[in-house]
Design a protein around this motif. Structure first.
Motif, mmCIF file in Angstrom:
data_model
loop_
_atom_site.group_PDB
_atom_site.id
_atom_site.type_symbol
_atom_site.label_atom_id
_atom_site.label_comp_id
_atom_site.label_asym_id
_atom_site.label_seq_id
_atom_site.Cartn_x
_atom_site.Cartn_y
_atom_site.Cartn_z
ATOM 1 N N GLY A 1 0.811 -1.208 0.000
ATOM 2 C CA GLY A 1 0.000 0.000 0.000
ATOM 3 C C GLY A 1 0.842 1.255 0.000
ATOM 4 N N SER A 2 2.110 1.134 -0.386
ATOM 5 C CA SER A 2 3.059 2.253 -0.479
ATOM 6 C C SER A 2 3.399 2.874 0.873
ATOM 7 C CB SER A 2 2.529 3.333 -1.442
ATOM 8 O OG SER A 2 2.393 2.806 -2.747
ATOM 9 N N VAL A 3 3.104 2.168 1.957
ATOM 10 C CA VAL A 3 3.510 2.604 3.296
ATOM 11 C C VAL A 3 4.536 1.599 3.805
ATOM 12 C CG1 VAL A 3 2.790 3.094 5.651
ATOM 13 C CG2 VAL A 3 1.299 3.719 3.743
ATOM 14 N N HIS A 4 5.762 2.045 3.986
ATOM 15 C CA HIS A 4 6.858 1.143 4.315
ATOM 16 C C HIS A 4 6.950 0.914 5.822
ATOM 17 C CE1 HIS A 4 10.961 -0.348 4.843
ATOM 18 N NE2 HIS A 4 10.940 -0.688 3.570
ATOM 19 N N HIS A 5 6.904 -0.359 6.229
ATOM 20 C CA HIS A 5 7.064 -0.708 7.644
ATOM 21 C C HIS A 5 8.186 -1.705 7.868
ATOM 22 C CE1 HIS A 5 3.607 1.559 8.923
ATOM 23 N NE2 HIS A 5 2.810 0.906 8.108
ATOM 24 N N ALA A 6 8.631 -2.364 6.813
ATOM 25 C CA ALA A 6 9.731 -3.317 6.934
ATOM 26 C C ALA A 6 10.298 -3.564 5.549
ATOM 27 C CB ALA A 6 9.235 -4.627 7.542
ATOM 28 N N CYS A 7 11.614 -3.757 5.491
ATOM 29 C CA CYS A 7 12.249 -4.018 4.205
ATOM 30 C C CYS A 7 11.898 -5.436 3.758
ATOM 31 C CB CYS A 7 13.753 -3.835 4.316
ATOM 32 S SG CYS A 7 14.592 -3.863 2.715
ATOM 33 N N LEU A 8 11.292 -5.551 2.582
ATOM 34 C CA LEU A 8 10.842 -6.842 2.077
ATOM 35 C C LEU A 8 11.896 -7.546 1.242
ATOM 36 C CD1 LEU A 8 7.240 -5.777 0.964
ATOM 37 C CD2 LEU A 8 7.962 -6.767 3.153
ATOM 38 N N SER A 9 12.957 -6.815 0.898
ATOM 39 C CA SER A 9 14.015 -7.369 0.054
ATOM 40 C C SER A 9 15.347 -7.296 0.774
ATOM 41 C CB SER A 9 14.106 -6.601 -1.262
ATOM 42 O OG SER A 9 12.881 -6.603 -1.943
ATOM 43 N N GLY A 10 16.197 -8.254 0.511
ATOM 44 C CA GLY A 10 17.559 -8.186 1.017
ATOM 45 C C GLY A 10 18.451 -7.498 -0.002
ATOM 46 N N PRO A 11 19.743 -7.433 0.291
ATOM 47 C CA PRO A 11 20.685 -6.853 -0.681
ATOM 48 C C PRO A 11 20.539 -7.511 -2.045
ATOM 49 C CG PRO A 11 21.762 -7.213 1.425
ATOM 50 C CD PRO A 11 20.408 -7.851 1.538
ATOM 51 N N THR A 12 20.470 -6.682 -3.071
ATOM 52 C CA THR A 12 20.259 -7.150 -4.432
ATOM 53 C C THR A 12 21.409 -6.688 -5.314
ATOM 54 O OG1 THR A 12 17.866 -6.992 -4.101
ATOM 55 C CG2 THR A 12 18.651 -7.148 -6.374
ATOM 56 N N GLU A 13 22.004 -7.623 -6.019
ATOM 57 C CA GLU A 13 23.138 -7.289 -6.871
ATOM 58 C C GLU A 13 22.737 -6.257 -7.929
ATOM 59 O OE1 GLU A 13 26.472 -9.506 -9.724
ATOM 60 O OE2 GLU A 13 24.938 -10.673 -8.677
ATOM 61 N N GLY A 14 23.567 -5.226 -8.065
ATOM 62 C CA GLY A 14 23.301 -4.190 -9.054
ATOM 63 C C GLY A 14 22.352 -3.120 -8.590
ATOM 64 N N ARG A 15 21.858 -3.217 -7.352
ATOM 65 C CA ARG A 15 20.922 -2.216 -6.837
ATOM 66 C C ARG A 15 21.519 -1.532 -5.616
ATOM 67 N NH1 ARG A 15 15.168 -4.189 -4.803
ATOM 68 N NH2 ARG A 15 15.058 -4.953 -6.958
ATOM 69 N N THR A 16 21.393 -0.213 -5.553
ATOM 70 C CA THR A 16 21.859 0.554 -4.400
ATOM 71 C C THR A 16 20.691 0.781 -3.451
ATOM 72 O OG1 THR A 16 23.483 1.701 -5.779
ATOM 73 C CG2 THR A 16 22.939 2.718 -3.663
#
Length: 310
Positions: A123-138
């Motif tokens: 819902g575009s409201v961030h409460h927790a990071c859903l992704s871990g470190p991703t190669e090629g992404r800052t």
């Protein structure tokens, strides 16, 4: 108007206070910008405070070449000249980095690898990071805001404002994934560094204020007084910056636009009816200004009689 390079700002405001106007160099000043500039100048002068100009040039992809010089020339044509050195946020990387490093060290900020698709799923409201470190992404850096973090403040125009920042807004971005500093961090750091005691701006930024107050508290910074001016909209109710009505104001003939901005703030039109030049208009406005008459709702552009440049 020449652009002066600002030295490292001081956190000590003058005893009489300090207000500010902070345009972004994304185009010429339109009538909504003039209203914010004139309104912030009037409220500063009414309080016996200084009035400073700051350039919010944090988003190079959106900037227009030469825009800030044109904006400053327009302000000068309207008699609105900064009382202090003009600070450019593009020169403030070290200050923002210091604030961010402190928040990271204290666990108040964190790296976030979420994509836009991830955010849409929440819902575009961030409460927790859903992704871990991703190669090629800052990663972006976010401010940790727990649910139930309720912030309230008294706005001089809009009244009492209360927001559950954690539930309604979520974790605020402090540095974007593309490496650019977010407005929320920069504005809080710079208001404190410049000793700003009075923030007057458009009501479109009212929703951002509780998250800025939360961040001020996280950094141990003072909270200035806030006043959010009525938003100027076109005949379809759209904010001017998103409308074809966002044409530049005519700085070759400033008095009609000054009078229109004066009326938009609910002031007595007769006070500026007979003035012959800009200095006389500003003197008359200072003498006749009644802050309590400023409306809290939006103002339609076609009701102001504003003059815009061809």
């Amino acid at each position: 108007m020449p652009t002066r390079s600002a030295p490292e700002p001081t956190s000590a405001p003058p005893q009489r206070g300090r207000g500010r106007f902070a345009p972004s160099p994304t185009g010429p000043l339109h009538f909504g910008s003039l209203l914010a500039a004139f309104g912030s100048w009037l409220l500063a002068r009414h309080a016996g405070a200084e009035w400073w100009v700051r350039v919010e040039d944090l988003d190079p992809p959106r900037e227009q070449s030469g825009a800030i010089d044109r904006q400053l020339r327009t302000l000068e044509a309207f008699g609105l000249v900064s009382d202090g050195p003009i600070l450019r946020q593009s020169s403030r990387d070290a200050a923002y980095r210091t604030a961010l490093d402190r928040l990271l060290a204290e666990g108040a900020a964190f790296e976030c690898w979420c994509s836009r698709a991830d955010l849409l799923a929440t819902g575009s409201v961030h409460h927790a990071c859903l992704s871990g470190p991703t190669e090629g992404r800052t990663p972006a850096i976010r401010l940790r805001i727990p649910r139930g973090a309720i912030i309230g403040f008294d706005d001089a125009i809009q009244g009492r404002i209360v927001q559950d920042v954690g539930t309604e807004v979520g974790d605020v971005v402090l540095r974007r994934a593309d490496g650019y500093w977010a407005y929320q961090l920069a504005v809080v750091v710079d208001d404190a560094a410049q000793g700003i005691t009075q923030v007057v701006r458009g009501a479109d930024l009212l929703d951002s204020t509780p998250r800025q107050v939360f961040l001020q508290r996280a950094l141990g910074l003072p909270t200035p007084d806030y006043a959010h001016l009525p938003l100027v909209v076109d005949h379809e109710g759209r904010k001017l910056s998103k409308s074809l009505s966002a044409l530049p104001i005519d700085d070759a003939d400033p008095l009609p636009a000054l009078r229109a901005a004066w009326r938009a703030m609910g002031q007595d039109p007769a006070a500026l009816a007979q003035v012959a030049d800009v200095p006389s208009a500003l003197d008359a406005a200072r003498a006749a200004f009644v802050p309590d008459w400023i409306p809290s709702g939006s103002v339609a552009l076609h009701n102001t009689g504003v003059a815009i440049a061809p």
